[in-house]
Design an enzyme around this catalytic site. Structure first.
Site, PDB file in Angstrom:
ATOM      1  N   HIS A 120      -0.569  -4.372   1.203  1.00  0.00           N
ATOM      2  CA  HIS A 120       0.057  -5.297   0.258  1.00  0.00           C
ATOM      3  C   HIS A 120       0.556  -4.581  -1.000  1.00  0.00           C
ATOM      4  CE1 HIS A 120      -3.340  -5.866  -2.678  1.00  0.00           C
ATOM      5  NE2 HIS A 120      -4.110  -5.629  -1.639  1.00  0.00           N
ATOM      6  N   ASP A 171      -5.431  -0.701  -5.733  1.00  0.00           N
ATOM      7  CA  ASP A 171      -5.484  -1.860  -4.834  1.00  0.00           C
ATOM      8  C   ASP A 171      -4.178  -2.619  -4.970  1.00  0.00           C
ATOM      9  OD1 ASP A 171      -6.178  -4.085  -3.339  1.00  0.00           O
ATOM     10  OD2 ASP A 171      -7.573  -4.893  -4.827  1.00  0.00           O
ATOM     11  N   GLU A 196      -0.969 -10.948  -1.411  1.00  0.00           N
ATOM     12  CA  GLU A 196      -2.291 -10.814  -0.798  1.00  0.00           C
ATOM     13  C   GLU A 196      -3.381 -11.221  -1.772  1.00  0.00           C
ATOM     14  OE1 GLU A 196      -6.097  -8.737   0.324  1.00  0.00           O
ATOM     15  OE2 GLU A 196      -4.921  -8.640  -1.525  1.00  0.00           O
ATOM     16  N   GLU A 197      -3.198 -10.892  -3.049  1.00  0.00           N
ATOM     17  CA  GLU A 197      -4.245 -11.134  -4.045  1.00  0.00           C
ATOM     18  C   GLU A 197      -4.464 -12.613  -4.340  1.00  0.00           C
ATOM     19  OE1 GLU A 197      -6.256  -9.035  -4.955  1.00  0.00           O
ATOM     20  OE2 GLU A 197      -5.372  -7.036  -5.040  1.00  0.00           O
ATOM     21  N   ASP A 216      -6.124  -1.142   3.372  1.00  0.00           N
ATOM     22  CA  ASP A 216      -6.498  -1.715   2.091  1.00  0.00           C
ATOM     23  C   ASP A 216      -7.589  -0.855   1.462  1.00  0.00           C
ATOM     24  OD1 ASP A 216      -6.805  -3.558  -0.093  1.00  0.00           O
ATOM     25  OD2 ASP A 216      -6.250  -5.201   1.236  1.00  0.00           O
ATOM     26  N   HIS A 259     -10.142  -3.825  -9.075  1.00  0.00           N
ATOM     27  CA  HIS A 259      -9.603  -4.851  -9.970  1.00  0.00           C
ATOM     28  C   HIS A 259      -9.849  -4.513 -11.442  1.00  0.00           C
ATOM     29  CE1 HIS A 259      -8.938  -8.422  -6.986  1.00  0.00           C
ATOM     30  NE2 HIS A 259      -8.413  -7.281  -6.562  1.00  0.00           N
TER      31      HIS A 259
END
Length: 334
Positions: free
Chosen positions: A62, A166, A195-196, A218, A304
């Site tokens: 992603h 990410d 995706e998130e 990922d 994150h």
């Protein structure tokens, strides 16, 4: 892996639903090595390299990153924001952020006299872009605009730290694999969107392509830092082959296929069982009548945050593992 490519892909602006700039950067790196590149209705970038076997393999990573969205602008020009994806308000406090148009600002939170920074709530977070009135702020930013962290690319020996690892580091891995790989199958590299916020882009792409096998790429958390949950994944010990997360149980035939590819080429790998969280793997698996789907992950610390940290060896071995899977003539089947 080309560090310039990594840096360019990592620094590109692209929160969920606003991935066009990231897609354009990725396209420049992958287009020379494929037969066609196009964008679907959701905005996912799809690079197709033709084969001769009649079989189709989809790779998916992603492009989107977490961010903040403007929900209101007050009389003094401060921007009230909400999260786009899994933003921790404590980590998001006192950060530099940037909008799609290049406007920069800094974050902080209200109620500092009532509690400390370690108790910040998302509804208290705001962005200061240096304005003194709503009218001044509205000339720079509008309600609905999104911001992302401004981050540095930090080299620490074999370790690299940056925001948007990410999942941009996996986009770079997938682009490099398309450059290096040799396969008799049709290979579709799908750089997915949103995706998130619920793995929204992967399913439609998989529905259209209808691959015989999907391998998502990922990041995954690790168990090698102080006072973390126990997990059998460490930086520098190889990419992982996913066994399970909250969105998917990888079919044993797919996992066996991937592990055999690694072992045949002497590629170090780890097995990954995530207690929570999911990836595009689950969304693809549930498409149409079901699609065989697995996942390779890059072990990553501090997911994150603006300082997500990975190991160069894991990145290079992830490229090797994808190439090893793509060159296999027999694909897994039920």
């Amino acid at each position: 892996m080309d560090k310039m490519m990594m840096k360019d892909i990592l620094k590109a602006y692209g929160p969920s639903g606003r991935e066009a700039q990231a897609a354009e950067v990725i396209k420049q790196y992958v287009a020379p090595y494929v037969d066609e590149v196009y964008t679907d209705a959701m905005g996912s970038l799809i690079a197709h390299k033709k084969g001769t076997s009649g079989k189709k393999i989809m790779l998916s990573a992603h492009m989107d990153q977490i961010g903040l969205i403007v929900v209101a602008i007050d009389d003094k020009g401060f921007l009230r924001v909400s999260n786009v994806g899994g933003v921790n308000p404590i980590i998001a406090t006192a950060r530099e952020v940037v909008f799609e148009n290049g406007v920069k600002g800094v974050t902080y939170f209200e109620n500092t006299s009532k509690h400390g920074v370690n108790e910040a709530k998302m509804k208290e977070l705001y962005v200061d872009i240096g304005c003194t009135s709503r009218e001044e702020a509205e000339k720079k930013v509008s309600v609905g605009d999104m911001a992302v962290y401004v981050t540095n690319f930090v080299e620490m020996g074999d370790r690299l730290s940056s925001g948007a690892m990410d999942d941009r580091i996996c986009c770079a891995v997938m682009a490099e694999a398309m450059k290096q790989m040799k396969s008799e199958h049709d290979v579709y590299a799908v750089f997915t969107v949103q995706e998130e916020v619920g793995c929204r882009g992967a399913g439609p792409a998989a529905y259209a392509i209808e691959p015989d096998l999907n391998i998502s790429i990922d990041v995954c958390s690790v168990g090698d830092i102080p006072e973390c949950d126990k997990m059998a994944v460490s930086l520098g010990c190889g990419p992982t082959v996913k066994v399970m997360d909250s969105s998917v149980i990888v079919p044993p035939v797919v996992r066996a296929f991937m592990e055999a590819a690694a072992e045949e080429d002497n590629i170090p790998y780890q097995r990954e069982v995530l207690r929570g969280g999911g990836t595009d793997t689950g969304a693809v698996q549930r498409t149409r009548r079901g699609i065989l789907s697995g996942c390779v992950s890059i072990p990553t610390r501090y997911i994150h945050t603006p300082v997500e940290t990975v190991d160069i060896k894991d990145i290079d071995n992830a490229v090797r593992l994808l190439c090893a899977c793509l060159k296999r003539k027999e694909l897994p089947h039920r």
